[in-house]
Design a protein around this motif. Structure first.
Motif, PDB file in Angstrom:
ATOM      1  N   GLY A 186       0.808  -1.203   0.000  1.00 51.81           N
ATOM      2  CA  GLY A 186       0.000   0.000   0.000  1.00 51.81           C
ATOM      3  C   GLY A 186       0.845   1.258   0.000  1.00 51.81           C
ATOM      4  O   GLY A 186       0.421   2.299  -0.512  1.00 51.81           O
ATOM      5  N   ASP A 187       2.056   1.176   0.563  1.00 51.97           N
ATOM      6  CA  ASP A 187       2.966   2.319   0.573  1.00 51.97           C
ATOM      7  C   ASP A 187       3.688   2.504  -0.756  1.00 51.97           C
ATOM      8  O   ASP A 187       4.034   3.626  -1.119  1.00 51.97           O
ATOM      9  N   GLN A 188       3.946   1.410  -1.441  1.00 53.72           N
ATOM     10  CA  GLN A 188       4.556   1.482  -2.774  1.00 53.72           C
ATOM     11  C   GLN A 188       3.842   0.508  -3.707  1.00 53.72           C
ATOM     12  O   GLN A 188       4.319  -0.585  -3.979  1.00 53.72           O
ATOM     13  N   PRO A 189       2.673   0.899  -4.190  1.00 55.31           N
ATOM     14  CA  PRO A 189       1.907   0.012  -5.073  1.00 55.31           C
ATOM     15  C   PRO A 189       2.555  -0.117  -6.448  1.00 55.31           C
ATOM     16  O   PRO A 189       3.417   0.676  -6.836  1.00 55.31           O
ATOM     17  N   ALA A 190       2.127  -1.130  -7.173  1.00 60.27           N
ATOM     18  CA  ALA A 190       2.699  -1.436  -8.488  1.00 60.27           C
ATOM     19  C   ALA A 190       1.853  -0.860  -9.609  1.00 60.27           C
ATOM     20  O   ALA A 190       0.649  -0.631  -9.451  1.00 60.27           O
ATOM     21  N   THR A 191       2.492  -0.643 -10.747  1.00 59.93           N
ATOM     22  CA  THR A 191       1.777  -0.310 -11.975  1.00 59.93           C
ATOM     23  C   THR A 191       1.578  -1.599 -12.764  1.00 59.93           C
ATOM     24  O   THR A 191       2.542  -2.313 -13.047  1.00 59.93           O
ATOM     25  N   LEU A 192       0.335  -1.903 -13.095  1.00 59.34           N
ATOM     26  CA  LEU A 192       0.019  -3.082 -13.892  1.00 59.34           C
ATOM     27  C   LEU A 192      -0.232  -2.652 -15.324  1.00 59.34           C
ATOM     28  O   LEU A 192      -1.004  -1.727 -15.581  1.00 59.34           O
ATOM     29  N   VAL A 193       0.410  -3.336 -16.262  1.00 59.81           N
ATOM     30  CA  VAL A 193       0.235  -3.066 -17.687  1.00 59.81           C
ATOM     31  C   VAL A 193      -0.452  -4.278 -18.289  1.00 59.81           C
ATOM     32  O   VAL A 193       0.128  -5.368 -18.340  1.00 59.81           O
ATOM     33  N   ALA A 194      -1.691  -4.106 -18.708  1.00 59.05           N
ATOM     34  CA  ALA A 194      -2.496  -5.233 -19.173  1.00 59.05           C
ATOM     35  C   ALA A 194      -2.852  -5.059 -20.642  1.00 59.05           C
ATOM     36  O   ALA A 194      -3.494  -4.086 -21.020  1.00 59.05           O
ATOM     37  N   HIS A 195      -2.436  -6.022 -21.434  1.00 55.65           N
ATOM     38  CA  HIS A 195      -2.729  -6.007 -22.867  1.00 55.65           C
ATOM     39  C   HIS A 195      -3.894  -6.946 -23.169  1.00 55.65           C
ATOM     40  O   HIS A 195      -3.953  -8.074 -22.668  1.00 55.65           O
ATOM     41  N   SER A 196      -4.829  -6.469 -23.973  1.00 59.05           N
ATOM     42  CA  SER A 196      -5.879  -7.308 -24.554  1.00 59.05           C
ATOM     43  C   SER A 196      -6.569  -8.177 -23.496  1.00 59.05           C
ATOM     44  O   SER A 196      -7.091  -7.675 -22.522  1.00 59.05           O
ATOM     45  N   GLY A 197      -6.561  -9.492 -23.696  1.00 58.72           N
ATOM     46  CA  GLY A 197      -7.283 -10.409 -22.830  1.00 58.72           C
ATOM     47  C   GLY A 197      -6.758 -10.536 -21.420  1.00 58.72           C
ATOM     48  O   GLY A 197      -7.379 -11.229 -20.598  1.00 58.72           O
ATOM     49  N   ALA A 198      -5.650  -9.872 -21.104  1.00 54.65           N
ATOM     50  CA  ALA A 198      -5.210  -9.830 -19.702  1.00 54.65           C
ATOM     51  C   ALA A 198      -6.137  -8.949 -18.879  1.00 54.65           C
ATOM     52  O   ALA A 198      -5.994  -8.863 -17.657  1.00 54.65           O
ATOM     53  N   ASN A 199      -7.101  -8.300 -19.540  1.00 52.51           N
ATOM     54  CA  ASN A 199      -7.989  -7.390 -18.812  1.00 52.51           C
ATOM     55  C   ASN A 199      -8.861  -8.105 -17.785  1.00 52.51           C
ATOM     56  O   ASN A 199      -9.203  -7.524 -16.751  1.00 52.51           O
ATOM     57  N   ALA A 200      -9.221  -9.359 -18.032  1.00 50.83           N
ATOM     58  CA  ALA A 200     -10.090 -10.064 -17.085  1.00 50.83           C
ATOM     59  C   ALA A 200      -9.378 -10.345 -15.760  1.00 50.83           C
ATOM     60  O   ALA A 200      -9.877  -9.960 -14.695  1.00 50.83           O
ATOM     61  N   PRO A 201      -8.209 -11.013 -15.747  1.00 49.87           N
ATOM     62  CA  PRO A 201      -7.551 -11.244 -14.459  1.00 49.87           C
ATOM     63  C   PRO A 201      -7.118  -9.950 -13.780  1.00 49.87           C
ATOM     64  O   PRO A 201      -7.172  -9.849 -12.541  1.00 49.87           O
ATOM     65  N   VAL A 202      -6.711  -8.943 -14.550  1.00 52.20           N
ATOM     66  CA  VAL A 202      -6.293  -7.685 -13.926  1.00 52.20           C
ATOM     67  C   VAL A 202      -7.493  -6.951 -13.344  1.00 52.20           C
ATOM     68  O   VAL A 202      -7.396  -6.318 -12.285  1.00 52.20           O
ATOM     69  N   SER A 203      -8.652  -7.056 -13.983  1.00 54.46           N
ATOM     70  CA  SER A 203      -9.864  -6.479 -13.383  1.00 54.46           C
ATOM     71  C   SER A 203     -10.164  -7.140 -12.044  1.00 54.46           C
ATOM     72  O   SER A 203     -10.594  -6.465 -11.089  1.00 54.46           O
ATOM     73  N   LEU A 204      -9.946  -8.440 -11.942  1.00 57.05           N
ATOM     74  CA  LEU A 204     -10.138  -9.131 -10.671  1.00 57.05           C
ATOM     75  C   LEU A 204      -9.163  -8.623  -9.614  1.00 57.05           C
ATOM     76  O   LEU A 204      -9.531  -8.429  -8.451  1.00 57.05           O
ATOM     77  N   VAL A 205      -7.912  -8.402 -10.004  1.00 58.86           N
ATOM     78  CA  VAL A 205      -6.913  -7.880  -9.061  1.00 58.86           C
ATOM     79  C   VAL A 205      -7.319  -6.498  -8.566  1.00 58.86           C
ATOM     80  O   VAL A 205      -7.241  -6.198  -7.368  1.00 58.86           O
ATOM     81  N   LEU A 206      -7.772  -5.641  -9.474  1.00 57.22           N
ATOM     82  CA  LEU A 206      -8.211  -4.297  -9.083  1.00 57.22           C
ATOM     83  C   LEU A 206      -9.385  -4.358  -8.109  1.00 57.22           C
ATOM     84  O   LEU A 206      -9.499  -3.525  -7.209  1.00 57.22           O
ATOM     85  N   ASP A 207     -10.255  -5.328  -8.295  1.00 58.41           N
ATOM     86  CA  ASP A 207     -11.428  -5.474  -7.438  1.00 58.41           C
ATOM     87  C   ASP A 207     -11.037  -5.984  -6.053  1.00 58.41           C
ATOM     88  O   ASP A 207     -11.583  -5.534  -5.043  1.00 58.41           O
ATOM     89  N   ARG A 208     -10.075  -6.898  -6.019  1.00 61.68           N
ATOM     90  CA  ARG A 208      -9.736  -7.544  -4.757  1.00 61.68           C
ATOM     91  C   ARG A 208      -8.716  -6.761  -3.941  1.00 61.68           C
ATOM     92  O   ARG A 208      -8.774  -6.759  -2.709  1.00 61.68           O
ATOM     93  N   HIS A 209      -7.772  -6.116  -4.620  1.00 61.70           N
ATOM     94  CA  HIS A 209      -6.724  -5.387  -3.902  1.00 61.70           C
ATOM     95  C   HIS A 209      -6.360  -4.089  -4.619  1.00 61.70           C
ATOM     96  O   HIS A 209      -5.229  -3.912  -5.082  1.00 61.70           O
ATOM     97  N   PRO A 210      -7.292  -3.136  -4.700  1.00 62.98           N
ATOM     98  CA  PRO A 210      -6.983  -1.877  -5.386  1.00 62.98           C
ATOM     99  C   PRO A 210      -5.859  -1.101  -4.711  1.00 62.98           C
ATOM    100  O   PRO A 210      -5.161  -0.315  -5.368  1.00 62.98           O
ATOM    101  N   GLU A 211      -5.663  -1.322  -3.413  1.00 62.32           N
ATOM    102  CA  GLU A 211      -4.629  -0.582  -2.684  1.00 62.32           C
ATOM    103  C   GLU A 211      -3.214  -0.964  -3.124  1.00 62.32           C
ATOM    104  O   GLU A 211      -2.256  -0.224  -2.855  1.00 62.32           O
ATOM    105  N   LEU A 212      -3.077  -2.094  -3.818  1.00 61.40           N
ATOM    106  CA  LEU A 212      -1.757  -2.545  -4.262  1.00 61.40           C
ATOM    107  C   LEU A 212      -1.399  -2.033  -5.653  1.00 61.40           C
ATOM    108  O   LEU A 212      -0.303  -2.318  -6.149  1.00 61.40           O
TER     109      LEU A 212
END
Length: 246
Positions: free
Chosen positions: A75-101
């Motif tokens: 939470g103090d140093q969160p990551a930048t996620l770069v999602a191409h094309s169909g990686a949008n589904a798992p990354v959307s789940l990550v954003l939903d579950r741990h947006p603070e990261l």
């Protein structure tokens, strides 16, 4: 001198049929003394995994979170996620579950998925996996602009069939905090202005874009795979997005 702790953490995640190798040229252009950038292969897309066809979106989201943890993001140093094309589904789940990261998400010719949506809800259960289709068929769904014959040959040779469960699984999203994560849309095969218009009109593929609270739109005109057609420009866009604090 830039310390390790102050350098942005960037995780590159490619779409269907692709692994970490898809980002090789982009990684060459990312300034290693300014960021900690890594590419990952999602579960189900490792050709050496005998159980890959059974992997799910939940497996993929968990793997992204594992990489975030391994790189020391918090939470103090969160990551930048770069999602191409169909990686949008798992990354959307990550954003939903741990947006603070997540410091920022960079969607590369992609975008967040809507709750309850699935890439291929009509794909029959007996279909274990979906191979990369012939390029003439693929070109009807996504632009191949900017890809040389050599690049297409490499794509064909290294592509791994997409697991059926990943394509069929509906994405369950419940946390509105995902809309607060800073977002950059890198628009390649569809201009940004058109994407925003589609979002405002409620188009199912782009509807979630209208809910994002902090949004930047960058046009990078090319085909659907800019990591191969414009790797230097894409790397610069990613570096700039990851370094932003607002």
């Amino acid at each position: 001198m830039t310390t390790t702790a102050s350098r942005p953490i960037i995780i590159l995640i490619a779409g269907h049929w692709l692994g970490a190798w898809a980002w090789d040229e982009v990684l060459e252009h990312l300034a290693t003394d300014q960021s900690r950038a890594v590419a990952m292969t999602l579960p189900g897309l490792d050709g050496d995994d005998p159980g890959r066809a059974a992997k799910t979106l939940d497996d993929q989201a968990a793997a992204v979170l594992d990489v975030i943890s391994q790189l020391g993001a918090s939470g103090d140093q969160p990551a930048t996620l770069v999602a191409h094309s169909g990686a949008n589904a798992p990354v959307s789940l990550v954003l939903d579950r741990h947006p603070e990261l997540v410091h920022r998400v960079v969607w590369v010719d992609s975008g967040p998925v809507a709750p309850g949506s699935a890439f291929g809800p009509g794909i029959p259960e007996e279909l274990a996996e979906l191979p990369l289709p012939p390029f003439d068929v693929l070109a009807e769904q996504a632009s191949l602009d900017g890809l040389s014959p050599e690049v297409l040959e490499r794509f064909r040779a290294r592509a791994v069939p997409e697991p059926g469960p990943v394509l069929r699984q509906a994405v369950e999203l419940t946390n509105d905090a995902r809309h607060k994560v800073r977002t950059t849309l890198v628009c390649c095969s569809i201009p940004g202005a058109q994407v925003l218009e589609l979002a405002r009109s409620g188009h199912a593929m782009f509807a979630e874009v209208a809910n994002i609270e902090h949004l930047d739109v960058i046009d990078l005109p090319t085909g659907h795979w800019p990591m191969w057609s414009r790797p230097r420009d894409l790397a610069g866009t990613i570096q700039s997005a990851a370094s932003r604090t607002s």
